[in-house]
Write a protein that holds these residues in place. Sequence first.
Motif, PDB file in Angstrom:
ATOM      1  N   VAL A  26     -10.998   1.971   3.767  1.00  0.00           N
ATOM      2  CA  VAL A  26      -9.846   1.064   3.748  1.00  0.00           C
ATOM      3  C   VAL A  26     -10.312  -0.289   4.269  1.00  0.00           C
ATOM      4  O   VAL A  26     -10.683  -0.420   5.444  1.00  0.00           O
ATOM      5  CB  VAL A  26      -8.693   1.617   4.624  1.00  0.00           C
ATOM      6  N   ASP A  27     -10.297  -1.295   3.420  1.00  0.00           N
ATOM      7  CA  ASP A  27     -10.819  -2.606   3.788  1.00  0.00           C
ATOM      8  C   ASP A  27      -9.871  -3.400   4.671  1.00  0.00           C
ATOM      9  O   ASP A  27     -10.306  -4.274   5.418  1.00  0.00           O
ATOM     10  CB  ASP A  27     -11.127  -3.426   2.522  1.00  0.00           C
ATOM     11  N   SER A  28      -8.594  -3.150   4.562  1.00  0.00           N
ATOM     12  CA  SER A  28      -7.613  -3.942   5.296  1.00  0.00           C
ATOM     13  C   SER A  28      -7.697  -3.714   6.805  1.00  0.00           C
ATOM     14  O   SER A  28      -7.573  -2.591   7.285  1.00  0.00           O
ATOM     15  CB  SER A  28      -6.200  -3.610   4.818  1.00  0.00           C
TER      16      SER A  28
ATOM     17  N   SER B 210       0.826  -1.214   0.000  1.00  0.00           N
ATOM     18  CA  SER B 210       0.000   0.000   0.000  1.00  0.00           C
ATOM     19  C   SER B 210       0.855   1.256   0.000  1.00  0.00           C
ATOM     20  O   SER B 210       0.577   2.217  -0.727  1.00  0.00           O
ATOM     21  CB  SER B 210      -0.931  -0.005   1.217  1.00  0.00           C
TER      22      SER B 210
ATOM     23  N   ARG C 275      -8.162  -1.835  -3.814  1.00  0.00           N
ATOM     24  CA  ARG C 275      -7.856  -1.684  -2.398  1.00  0.00           C
ATOM     25  C   ARG C 275      -6.502  -1.017  -2.149  1.00  0.00           C
ATOM     26  O   ARG C 275      -6.344  -0.255  -1.196  1.00  0.00           O
ATOM     27  CB  ARG C 275      -7.910  -3.041  -1.696  1.00  0.00           C
TER      28      ARG C 275
ATOM     29  N   ILE D 167      -7.218  -7.776   3.258  1.00  0.00           N
ATOM     30  CA  ILE D 167      -8.213  -7.280   2.304  1.00  0.00           C
ATOM     31  C   ILE D 167      -9.607  -7.111   2.911  1.00  0.00           C
ATOM     32  O   ILE D 167     -10.516  -6.631   2.232  1.00  0.00           O
ATOM     33  CB  ILE D 167      -8.312  -8.215   1.075  1.00  0.00           C
ATOM     34  N   GLU D 168      -9.787  -7.504   4.188  1.00  0.00           N
ATOM     35  CA  GLU D 168     -11.085  -7.373   4.844  1.00  0.00           C
ATOM     36  C   GLU D 168     -10.919  -6.666   6.190  1.00  0.00           C
ATOM     37  O   GLU D 168      -9.832  -6.650   6.759  1.00  0.00           O
ATOM     38  CB  GLU D 168     -11.739  -8.750   5.054  1.00  0.00           C
ATOM     39  N   ASP D 169     -12.027  -6.141   6.700  1.00  0.00           N
ATOM     40  CA  ASP D 169     -11.962  -5.297   7.900  1.00  0.00           C
ATOM     41  C   ASP D 169     -12.587  -5.954   9.122  1.00  0.00           C
ATOM     42  O   ASP D 169     -13.065  -5.266  10.024  1.00  0.00           O
ATOM     43  CB  ASP D 169     -12.661  -3.963   7.625  1.00  0.00           C
TER      44      ASP D 169
ATOM     45  N   ASN E 229      -3.504  -4.296  -7.513  1.00  0.00           N
ATOM     46  CA  ASN E 229      -4.571  -3.376  -7.140  1.00  0.00           C
ATOM     47  C   ASN E 229      -5.878  -3.733  -7.836  1.00  0.00           C
ATOM     48  O   ASN E 229      -6.949  -3.731  -7.211  1.00  0.00           O
ATOM     49  CB  ASN E 229      -4.159  -1.944  -7.501  1.00  0.00           C
TER      50      ASN E 229
ATOM     51  N   LEU F 192      -7.439  -6.766  -6.401  1.00  0.00           N
ATOM     52  CA  LEU F 192      -8.008  -6.486  -5.083  1.00  0.00           C
ATOM     53  C   LEU F 192      -9.086  -5.405  -5.153  1.00  0.00           C
ATOM     54  O   LEU F 192      -9.415  -4.789  -4.142  1.00  0.00           O
ATOM     55  CB  LEU F 192      -6.908  -6.051  -4.110  1.00  0.00           C
TER      56      LEU F 192
END
Length: 386
Positions: free
Chosen positions: A307-309, A248, A268, A358-360, A262, A265
């Motif tokens: 921001v998904d991370s 990132s 992301r 990649i997920e929150d 990118n 994803l």
Amino acid sequence: MSDKYSNKTVIYLIGLVCYITNMFLNYSMFKYTSGILLAKFTLFPIIILCLFYKILFIDKVSLKELIFYLLFVGIAVIVSIKSGNRQILTLSLLIISSKNINFRYILLTFLIIVPLLLFITFLFSQANIIPNLQYFRVREGELKIRNSYGMIYPTIFAAYLQYIVIGYSYFMRKNSLSHITFIILSILCFFICLYMADARMSAYSIVLYLFIFYFCSLFFRNIGQYKILSTLTVFIFPLFFCAIYFLSAKYDPSSSILETINSALSGRLRLAHSALETYDIPLLGQEIKFVGLGGAVQDMGEDYNYVDSSFLQFLLSYGTIFSIFSTLLMMVITWKRIKLSDYRFLAIIIILSFNSMIEDRLLDISVNIYWLLALAYYNNTRIKHD
């Protein structure tokens, strides 16, 4: 089972059920109904009462543990205030009060409550009691419909399905029927995620987890006997953390490799890079308003900055100290499980670390129940082979 053991387990599980339900409601369209405040005012006192009662009147705490608890809760209080996220404080109490609780009961509770809540939410959305938000996008010339089925966004519905699959794999017994059930459940959830919610990441993660799970069961059954390999697995979580931060921070659309990643994803890296450029990384948290699409059908506007991370949210919203502390905690959990040759947990920490890029949902106990392995116990003898 002694009465004392039974009582502390029941008290803890009541608090856990209320917490999971409360968190689930936050991510469902029930949060916009008139009865949500009453539900929350009912659930929250029960959560606090159960957790504090167990910590203060049931658990025996040594001086060393007391110092750790105070440090842990102290950090949680500061970060909660500065970030505006109160669930961090409650999460810290959940972890502390899970001491001497059999994780199998925790996992069983998760596998009953979450599917039940998800099914009820699905039925309510189909009966038009709460909305089934539908999002549309064109991919490869074809219009795709993304159903949320009563959740605030389709990927949240899919995430619950994915972690039900993961939870079942950790809970299931060592027989052929359990493995057949696991594979069928995985296939069913894969198709729901891909073709009904159009949540590709969750769908592909389910398939990836299947391969990881059986790879670990074939080649890492006795991993606890190999010190070097066991030590290396402890660094899986921070390795993925560093990877998404590096990708990132270094993102440049002119780089074909980074732009390919990118695109894979769904943009992301671009959004994460923008957030890292916009906000400083605090020491103990800061309040950031991440604007997403959840809760209403709308186009992605210029103010969209979500921001998904989970890893990057930890850094940006909760700060360096919290990020380091939580990483160390997950490393300790991994070390404890790998020493027992828990190859199933090895598969879980790999997919959990990957998904957190990649997920929150890393912080959410209603999805990631594995924080509680810090103090809860689960098969604390060397894991038997399936």
